[in-house]
Design an enzyme around this catalytic site. Structure first.
Site, mmCIF file in Angstrom:
data_model
loop_
_atom_site.group_PDB
_atom_site.id
_atom_site.type_symbol
_atom_site.label_atom_id
_atom_site.label_comp_id
_atom_site.label_asym_id
_atom_site.label_seq_id
_atom_site.Cartn_x
_atom_site.Cartn_y
_atom_site.Cartn_z
ATOM 1 N N ARG A 137 0.801 -1.230 0.000
ATOM 2 C CA ARG A 137 0.000 0.000 0.000
ATOM 3 C C ARG A 137 0.832 1.277 0.000
ATOM 4 O O ARG A 137 0.579 2.176 -0.804
ATOM 5 C CB ARG A 137 -0.948 0.000 1.206
ATOM 6 C CG ARG A 137 -1.960 -1.134 1.148
ATOM 7 C CD ARG A 137 -2.755 -1.245 2.424
ATOM 8 N NE ARG A 137 -1.905 -1.683 3.525
ATOM 9 C CZ ARG A 137 -2.278 -1.753 4.797
ATOM 10 N NH1 ARG A 137 -3.508 -1.379 5.136
ATOM 11 N NH2 ARG A 137 -1.458 -2.187 5.718
ATOM 12 N N SER A 138 1.812 1.383 0.890
ATOM 13 C CA SER A 138 2.538 2.656 0.977
ATOM 14 C C SER A 138 3.411 2.954 -0.241
ATOM 15 O O SER A 138 3.477 4.108 -0.664
ATOM 16 C CB SER A 138 3.329 2.771 2.287
ATOM 17 O OG SER A 138 4.246 1.723 2.453
#
Length: 153
Positions: free
Chosen positions: A15-16
């Protein structure tokens, strides 16, 4: 004035890095790349030095979004170096708040709080079999980053 933004998830391989790549892509498109420093980091140290999950890399490639970062773990100084630290879910926010020094410079927020569709939690697609969760993550990051940038600029 240069502003600094850090995107954080559990391992910094799904995600990041997608959020980092999307945000950098948007500031480049808007001609704001001189105004922003963009990075991402992990809560945990399991994947430090590794490239993002192959499915995350493929989703970015599918959308012509460049990324060549490697996973790193958040450091105490990040809380005073960055203006904004975005977690992807409530657990990230809880971990960030407990790791933050007293009175950090950074505002710690959920990236999804800016999603115009109201999807506050960016679900971790790491354990998914396919890439659908990564596409959804990409779309959420795109919507939320765009809305945040529009609000801030």
């Amino acid at each position: 004035m240069v502003q600094k933004v850090l995107f954080v998830c559990l391992g910094n391989i799904c995600r990041s890095p997608i959020a980092e790549a999307v945000f950098q892509h948007l500031v480049n498109e808007k001609g704001l790349s001189n105004n922003w420093v963009v990075d991402s980091a992990a809560i945990g140290s399991w994947h430090v030095g590794k490239s993002p999950d192959s499915r995350a890399r493929q989703i970015l490639k599918n959308h012509n979004v460049a990324y060549n970062g490697k996973a790193r773990q958040i450091k105490t100084q990040d809380f005073n170096e960055f203006d904004y630290i975005f977690g992807m879910d409530e657990e990230n926010i809880s971990d960030l708040n407990s790791e933050a020094p007293e009175n950090p410079k950074a505002k710690i927020m959920l990236l999804g709080d800016f999603d115009p569709q109201g999807e506050r939690i960016i679900r971790d697609p790491y354990y998914d079999n396919g890439s659908e969760g990564f596409e959804k993550c990409y779309q959420q990051c795109m919507r939320s980053s765009e809305a945040f940038l529009n609000q801030i600029n």
